[in-house]
Design an enzyme around this catalytic site. Sequence first.
Site, mmCIF file in Angstrom:
data_model
loop_
_atom_site.group_PDB
_atom_site.id
_atom_site.type_symbol
_atom_site.label_atom_id
_atom_site.label_comp_id
_atom_site.label_asym_id
_atom_site.label_seq_id
_atom_site.Cartn_x
_atom_site.Cartn_y
_atom_site.Cartn_z
ATOM 1 N N ARG A 185 0.652 -1.090 0.029
ATOM 2 C CA ARG A 185 0.084 0.081 0.100
ATOM 3 C C ARG A 185 0.850 1.303 0.024
ATOM 4 O O ARG A 185 0.609 2.254 0.518
ATOM 5 C CB ARG A 185 -1.115 0.090 1.171
ATOM 6 C CG ARG A 185 -2.089 -1.227 1.291
ATOM 7 C CD ARG A 185 -2.809 -1.286 0.180
ATOM 8 N NE ARG A 185 -3.489 -2.490 -0.150
ATOM 9 C CZ ARG A 185 -2.992 -3.593 -0.669
ATOM 10 N NH1 ARG A 185 -1.847 -3.850 -1.165
ATOM 11 N NH2 ARG A 185 -3.850 -4.694 -0.660
ATOM 12 N N CYS A 235 -10.867 -0.110 2.852
ATOM 13 C CA CYS A 235 -10.267 -0.557 4.288
ATOM 14 C C CYS A 235 -9.558 0.576 5.052
ATOM 15 O O CYS A 235 -8.756 1.362 4.187
ATOM 16 C CB CYS A 235 -9.103 -1.571 3.961
ATOM 17 S SG CYS A 235 -10.029 -3.205 3.258
#
Length: 265
Positions: free
Chosen positions: A149, A196
Amino acid sequence: MRVERVLLKDYTTLGVGGPAELWTVETPEDLKKATEAPYRVLGNGSNLLVMDEGVEERVIRLSGVFAEWDLKGWVGAGALLPLLVQEAARQGLSGLEGLLGIPAQVGGAVKMNAGTRFGEMADALEAVEIFHEGRFQIYEPQELGFGYRKSRLPPGGIVTRVRLRLKERPQEEIRRRMAEVDAARKGQPKKKSAGCAFKNPPGQSAGRLIDQRGLKGLRVGDAMVSLEHGNFIVNLGGAKAQDILALVRAIQEELPLELEWEVWP
């Protein structure tokens, strides 16, 4: 090019965010002009929490030539990833199936190396064009420091287009893979969210940890930890950014989790 004063809550998937000057750029010349003053870049507005006071910098959004795409050539950073995933499957091109369901533009997906346990954006990249200090430069993926990420783009660099690494596969095989990915994501909420909220700790699931701590349903104003998936914070309709941030901090007081979202300012 279009310049307008907007509320960013109308441009984020969480549905929160204050005022900003939005520059919608359509050509390289537009982009050069838009970057003559401090700026931020807005993609599809997912994975982003914009505070209620908004931002002072120009907010740049890529459109026009930057949203054009050819799966066998260059793909603009303003193109929508969900459309590319479906079109690749239709053309029998494999490499994007693991990104199914990610509501991002290509540029944002590259910047954060968006992905699922089935694959990441970096896996599908052959080359990345970045606008940096007034010039367009081509980078190979290994030059951009992709990790979980994250990426290491040049400071202030804007992803403008990419070439994808796709392989021809039988369409039925691609569809089976997509069905597998889709089935694994069925528990995700349909209410407004930014995806998320927290990064998964090594070898663990942030959503499972939140569930085990009994935090599902925890609420601040109209911001709530989803009852369907612990790693989603949803806007029930009238949440403010401050409510969402307070809820994030309440979770972090219970668990040592790192926020996945970008926060403006």
